[in-house]
Enzyme design. Sequence first.
Site, mmCIF file in Angstrom:
data_model
loop_
_atom_site.group_PDB
_atom_site.id
_atom_site.type_symbol
_atom_site.label_atom_id
_atom_site.label_comp_id
_atom_site.label_asym_id
_atom_site.label_seq_id
_atom_site.Cartn_x
_atom_site.Cartn_y
_atom_site.Cartn_z
ATOM 1 N N ARG A 94 -20.705 -11.602 18.507
ATOM 2 C CA ARG A 94 -19.670 -11.435 19.516
ATOM 3 C C ARG A 94 -18.428 -10.881 18.826
ATOM 4 N NH1 ARG A 94 -15.645 -15.761 22.149
ATOM 5 N NH2 ARG A 94 -14.807 -14.379 23.735
ATOM 6 N N GLU A 387 -23.390 -16.240 27.905
ATOM 7 C CA GLU A 387 -22.929 -15.139 27.061
ATOM 8 C C GLU A 387 -23.853 -14.919 25.864
ATOM 9 O OE1 GLU A 387 -18.926 -17.020 27.598
ATOM 10 O OE2 GLU A 387 -18.230 -15.017 27.131
#
Length: 403
Positions: A94, A387
């Site tokens: 990320r 996510e």
Amino acid sequence: MSPSRVLVLNSGSSSVKYQLLDMDAGRRLAAGLVERIGERTSLVRHTPLAPGGRTRERTGQVADHDAALKAMAGELAADGLGLDSPELAAIGHRVVHGGMHFTEPTVIDDRVLAEIERLIPVAPLHNPANLTGIRTAMTLRPDLPQVAVFDTSFHTTMPESAARYAIDVRTADEHRIRRYGFHGTSHAYVSRETATLLGRAPEEVNVIVLHLGNGASASAVRGGRCVDTSMGLTPLEGLVMGTRSGDMDPAVIFHLMRVGGMSADEIDTLLNKKSGLVGLCGDNDMREIRRRIDEGDEQAKLAFDIYIHRLKKYIGAYYAVLGRVDAVAFTAGVGENAAPVREAAVAGLEGLGLAVDGERNAVRGGGPRLISPDGARVAVAVVPTDEEMEIAQQTYALVGKNN
Ligand code: AMP
């Protein structure tokens, strides 16, 4: 059989969160985190997700990110999921800020590292930590593709009319000031899942996504593409959040400097860490706020009302931006769990075709679900975000394409 595991890393300044997923089987194998890196009381928590797997926790100093990733690797190896496994296909990272440059997930090389570094001035808290995580992971498995998945990418489709601030164009361009938006992997995942819930293709539907966690943002998604979002140059803009103010007159900052004698750093801390729900009533956990409201606490009630008022304004604004709305989707910690927030956010919006069915809204847990009454003009939905799965899917798709 080709390797099908993806390790997802979310590296913060003092923490690393990770998940190992098997993409062919479509399931998680393990998850964990290392917190308070650099302190004497660092915490390593690891959960193997095989049936009967039990969470292991230990405290003790984890000196730096290198030690944190080694601790993670040790935990995974103890479950027979070592990073040296030939089954590992890639590591997905990320990365918070990809600027306008990164519109898609990207395989990391020296050029990509340099560009993430170049963006540090617009993401001083996040990008350095993300970079440290990437560089450390590269030393663990230098042979493996490492993929950066950016929080900002999903929002790069915003038209200039939504992305630009109305300030002097040259100044804005010189300092790369514009609305970038964040939580993009969540908005992408949730808008797609909402289309699936409606039994339609993402290209066919217009969705307002409300990502309400400790950080919170809204987005307007037309046919699978983001056309507006509430966070801006940084995650400070937009909705009222757990500890961030969201929108306000920028002149408050000059006033605090000139009249309040505060420095830029002090105001930064005030608006990012001591504002929002915590600033308004001392609590940023919606459960606690609801409990206090039930006990008649006026301060908690006002904080809740301010939170809802802002949320409603964004629903209305994005309704106007989209013209036609097929669904409003609630997600993240508050959006998925706080029925009173969902009810209050759409209360009085029947004229826009928005309503919540009390019984459906009260159902707890579960996967994506509709909470609007049958036959409603606009679907209102709860769509749990994921996510890590989104980062893993994007990473795996990219690596698969390159193989
Ligand atoms: P996130 O950032 O998505 O992890 O969301 C964290 C926030 O979700 C917490 O600060 C709480 O305000 C909220 N939250 C989590 N669980 C619940 C719950 N059961 N009811 C209400 N709010 C919740």
